[in-house]
Scaffold this active site. Structure first.
Site, PDB file in Angstrom:
ATOM      1  N   ALA A  69      -5.357  -3.848  -1.943  1.00 56.87           N
ATOM      2  CA  ALA A  69      -5.830  -2.451  -1.907  1.00 56.87           C
ATOM      3  C   ALA A  69      -6.991  -2.246  -0.947  1.00 56.87           C
ATOM      4  O   ALA A  69      -7.643  -1.197  -0.976  1.00 56.87           O
ATOM      5  CB  ALA A  69      -6.232  -2.004  -3.304  1.00 56.87           C
ATOM      6  N   LEU A  71     -10.664  -2.733   1.081  1.00 55.85           N
ATOM      7  CA  LEU A  71     -12.080  -2.924   0.711  1.00 55.85           C
ATOM      8  C   LEU A  71     -12.295  -2.629  -0.770  1.00 55.85           C
ATOM      9  O   LEU A  71     -11.768  -1.627  -1.287  1.00 55.85           O
ATOM     10  CB  LEU A  71     -12.933  -1.947   1.539  1.00 55.85           C
ATOM     11  N   GLY A 118      -8.063  -2.162   4.304  1.00 58.44           N
ATOM     12  CA  GLY A 118      -8.379  -3.547   4.643  1.00 58.44           C
ATOM     13  C   GLY A 118      -7.258  -4.513   4.297  1.00 58.44           C
ATOM     14  O   GLY A 118      -7.204  -5.619   4.844  1.00 58.44           O
ATOM     15  N   GLU A 121      -5.395  -4.635   7.360  1.00 58.90           N
ATOM     16  CA  GLU A 121      -6.165  -5.420   8.349  1.00 58.90           C
ATOM     17  C   GLU A 121      -5.988  -6.920   8.092  1.00 58.90           C
ATOM     18  O   GLU A 121      -5.817  -7.713   9.021  1.00 58.90           O
ATOM     19  CB  GLU A 121      -7.647  -5.034   8.271  1.00 58.90           C
ATOM     20  N   GLU A 141      -8.614   5.256   4.900  1.00 57.17           N
ATOM     21  CA  GLU A 141     -10.039   5.375   5.222  1.00 57.17           C
ATOM     22  C   GLU A 141     -10.452   6.824   5.481  1.00 57.17           C
ATOM     23  O   GLU A 141     -11.518   7.260   5.060  1.00 57.17           O
ATOM     24  CB  GLU A 141     -10.388   4.519   6.457  1.00 57.17           C
TER      25      GLU A 141
HETATM   26  C1  1HE Z   1      -9.873  -0.942  -6.807  1.00 59.42           C
HETATM   27  C2  1HE Z   1      -9.328  -0.691  -5.525  1.00 59.42           C
HETATM   28  C3  1HE Z   1     -10.205  -0.797  -4.426  1.00 59.42           C
HETATM   29  C4  1HE Z   1      -7.773  -0.407  -6.988  1.00 59.42           C
HETATM   30  N1  1HE Z   1     -11.484  -1.152  -4.663  1.00 59.42           N
HETATM   31  N2  1HE Z   1     -11.146  -1.282  -6.984  1.00 59.42           N
HETATM   32  N3  1HE Z   1      -8.490   1.292  -0.354  1.00 59.42           N
HETATM   33  C5  1HE Z   1      -7.960   2.385  -0.900  1.00 59.42           C
HETATM   34  O1  1HE Z   1      -8.330   3.508  -0.652  1.00 59.42           O
HETATM   35  C6  1HE Z   1      -6.883   2.119  -1.937  1.00 59.42           C
HETATM   36  C7  1HE Z   1      -7.419   2.383  -3.311  1.00 59.42           C
HETATM   37  N4  1HE Z   1      -6.482   2.012  -4.361  1.00 59.42           N
HETATM   38  C8  1HE Z   1      -5.378   2.766  -4.666  1.00 59.42           C
HETATM   39  O2  1HE Z   1      -5.039   3.741  -4.001  1.00 59.42           O
HETATM   40  C9  1HE Z   1      -4.596   2.338  -5.865  1.00 59.42           C
HETATM   41  O3  1HE Z   1      -5.455   1.615  -6.729  1.00 59.42           O
HETATM   42  C10 1HE Z   1      -3.360   1.452  -5.549  1.00 59.42           C
HETATM   43  C11 1HE Z   1      -2.311   2.299  -4.850  1.00 59.42           C
HETATM   44  C12 1HE Z   1      -3.715   0.252  -4.689  1.00 59.42           C
HETATM   45  C13 1HE Z   1      -2.768   0.926  -6.900  1.00 59.42           C
HETATM   46  O4  1HE Z   1      -2.557   2.004  -7.777  1.00 59.42           O
HETATM   47  P1  1HE Z   1      -2.452   1.707  -9.340  1.00 59.42           P
HETATM   48  O5  1HE Z   1      -2.122   3.035 -10.006  1.00 59.42           O
HETATM   49  O6  1HE Z   1      -1.518   0.578  -9.581  1.00 59.42           O
HETATM   50  O7  1HE Z   1      -3.888   1.177  -9.803  1.00 59.42           O
HETATM   51  P2  1HE Z   1      -5.251   1.999 -10.155  1.00 59.42           P
HETATM   52  O8  1HE Z   1      -5.146   2.535 -11.558  1.00 59.42           O
HETATM   53  O9  1HE Z   1      -5.597   2.970  -9.096  1.00 59.42           O
HETATM   54  O10 1HE Z   1      -6.344   0.838 -10.098  1.00 59.42           O
HETATM   55  C14 1HE Z   1      -6.309  -0.235 -11.016  1.00 59.42           C
HETATM   56  C15 1HE Z   1      -7.655  -0.883 -10.981  1.00 59.42           C
HETATM   57  O11 1HE Z   1      -7.861  -1.448  -9.681  1.00 59.42           O
HETATM   58  C16 1HE Z   1      -8.789   0.080 -11.186  1.00 59.42           C
HETATM   59  O12 1HE Z   1      -9.833  -0.641 -11.792  1.00 59.42           O
HETATM   60  P3  1HE Z   1     -10.199  -0.466 -13.371  1.00 59.42           P
HETATM   61  O13 1HE Z   1     -11.338  -1.390 -13.600  1.00 59.42           O
HETATM   62  O14 1HE Z   1     -10.512   0.994 -13.550  1.00 59.42           O
HETATM   63  O15 1HE Z   1      -8.926  -0.857 -14.112  1.00 59.42           O
HETATM   64  C17 1HE Z   1      -9.198   0.433  -9.775  1.00 59.42           C
HETATM   65  O16 1HE Z   1     -10.537   0.883  -9.676  1.00 59.42           O
HETATM   66  C18 1HE Z   1      -9.041  -0.904  -9.115  1.00 59.42           C
HETATM   67  N5  1HE Z   1      -8.878  -0.766  -7.673  1.00 59.42           N
HETATM   68  N6  1HE Z   1      -8.032  -0.351  -5.676  1.00 59.42           N
HETATM   69  C19 1HE Z   1     -11.921  -1.386  -5.914  1.00 59.42           C
HETATM   70  N7  1HE Z   1      -9.795  -0.624  -3.167  1.00 59.42           N
HETATM   71  C20 1HE Z   1     -13.891  -3.266   6.084  1.00 59.42           C
HETATM   72  S1  1HE Z   1     -13.567  -1.616   5.914  1.00 59.42           S
HETATM   73  C21 1HE Z   1     -12.056  -1.490   5.085  1.00 59.42           C
HETATM   74  C22 1HE Z   1     -11.854  -0.091   4.617  1.00 59.42           C
HETATM   75  C23 1HE Z   1     -10.814   0.022   3.569  1.00 59.42           C
HETATM   76  O17 1HE Z   1     -10.188  -0.908   3.159  1.00 59.42           O
HETATM   77  S2  1HE Z   1     -10.546   1.609   2.986  1.00 59.42           S
HETATM   78  C24 1HE Z   1      -9.199   1.466   1.911  1.00 59.42           C
HETATM   79  C25 1HE Z   1      -9.629   1.295   0.510  1.00 59.42           C
END
Ligand code: 1HE
Length: 267
Positions: A69, A71, A118, A121, A141
């Protein structure tokens, strides 16, 4: 102590198979394998030492339904980092991903579910990318109010072209299935499991001589960063070393003796 000892990793689950193919899994499925600082440090350690410690190929995968998922947004939010702190976070990501791309051991990414931000990436630093019917790609992002920091501007642009990468981050567009392959986000799609296909490819790559794989999985990337003239010169130097390695003589002799397999079309 070996730096690639599977027992010494926590954020990664590592399995060493008999033929020295290593399976490296991001191991935070409850956080959808989001990349926190600890995970990136383990990636740096593993890929800094893998080739020198005899790892012949790596399947890079994610535990659970999603590859990665991106960062860890929650860690980032809680840390409330300063610009220079986050610059250093990004530099560690680059260290990890550069060790993957330039480290000399073949890395095959087995991707399922979300490969976003990420996570894309990370995947783009692998040498071969395999997806299945569940895999989807995005650069969220733009929506999150942030920017790429782990090399997407370089590697994702390289894979799909600058304009399409810009569109992905501007609009949050999601690609999946054959469209993702046609675009260049992955090389192969399977009806079955991306992991099984990746393992098959890793097993094949592991049969090559390590020095040959070193050239394939390090020199090609370096050569691509050079001007044409310099790359041609450097390619000749690399070939001078690799193509005269003693270990190759047996394989060349087998060809000369007509005992080596011939290249044939697919049946
Ligand atoms: C996370 C993250 C995360 C999930 N950081 N904790 N990335 C994103 O914008 C993607 C963000 N994530 C999502 O859109 C969704 O979580 C998923 C599509 C990946 C999965 O969905 P789902 O319904 O299976 O899971 P969920 O209910 O959204 O999340 C489950 C748990 O994972 C939840 O934690 P909990 O403690 O509340 O159970 C979420 O908070 C956690 N979780 N994704 C932290 N990314 C060097 S710069 C790089 C810049 C980037 O990478 S930007 C892209 C970031």
């Amino acid at each position: 102590m070996s730096q690639t000892d599977p027992k010494s990793f926590n954020s990664l689950a590592i399995e060493a198979r008999d033929n020295v193919v290593f399976i490296v899994r991001l191991n935070r499925p409850s956080k959808r394998n989001a990349l926190d600082v600890a995970t990136v440090e383990e990636l740096v350690r593993f890929f800094s030492h893998a080739q020198q410690e005899g790892v012949k190929a790596v399947v890079l995968a994610g535990e659970g339904d999603h590859f990665c998922a991106g960062l860890d947004l929650v860690e980032h939010w809680k840390e409330d980092r300063s610009p220079d702190q986050f610059m250093h976070v990004c530099l560690r990501w680059h260290e990890a991903f550069n060790k993957m791309e330039y480290g000399g051991a073949p890395v095959i990414a087995a991707q399922q579910g979300a490969v976003v931000g990420g996570g894309l990436e990370l995947a783009s630093a692998a040498h071969i990318r395999v997806i299945d019917q569940s895999t989807y790609f995005a650069l969220p992002e733009g929506q999150r109010g942030i920017f790429t920091g782990g090399g997407a501007t370089i590697r994702v642009s390289d894979m799909i072209g600058k304009s399409r990468m810009i569109d992905m981050i501007l609009t949050g567009r999601v690609y999946q299935g054959q469209d993702a392959v046609d675009l260049g986000l992955a090389q192969f799609i399977t009806e079955g499991s991306s992991f099984d296909m990746a393992l098959e490819l890793a097993d094949k790559a592991a049969q090559n001589l390590p020095l040959t794989n070193y050239a394939i999985c390090s020199a090609i990337s370096h050569l691509n960063n050079m001007s044409g003239m310099d790359a041609a010169y450097a390619e000749a130097v690399v070939a001078g070393i690799v193509n005269t390695q003693p270990a190759a003589r047996e394989r060349l002799e087998a060809f000369a003796n007509k005992t080596a397999a011939r290249v044939r079309p697919n049946s």
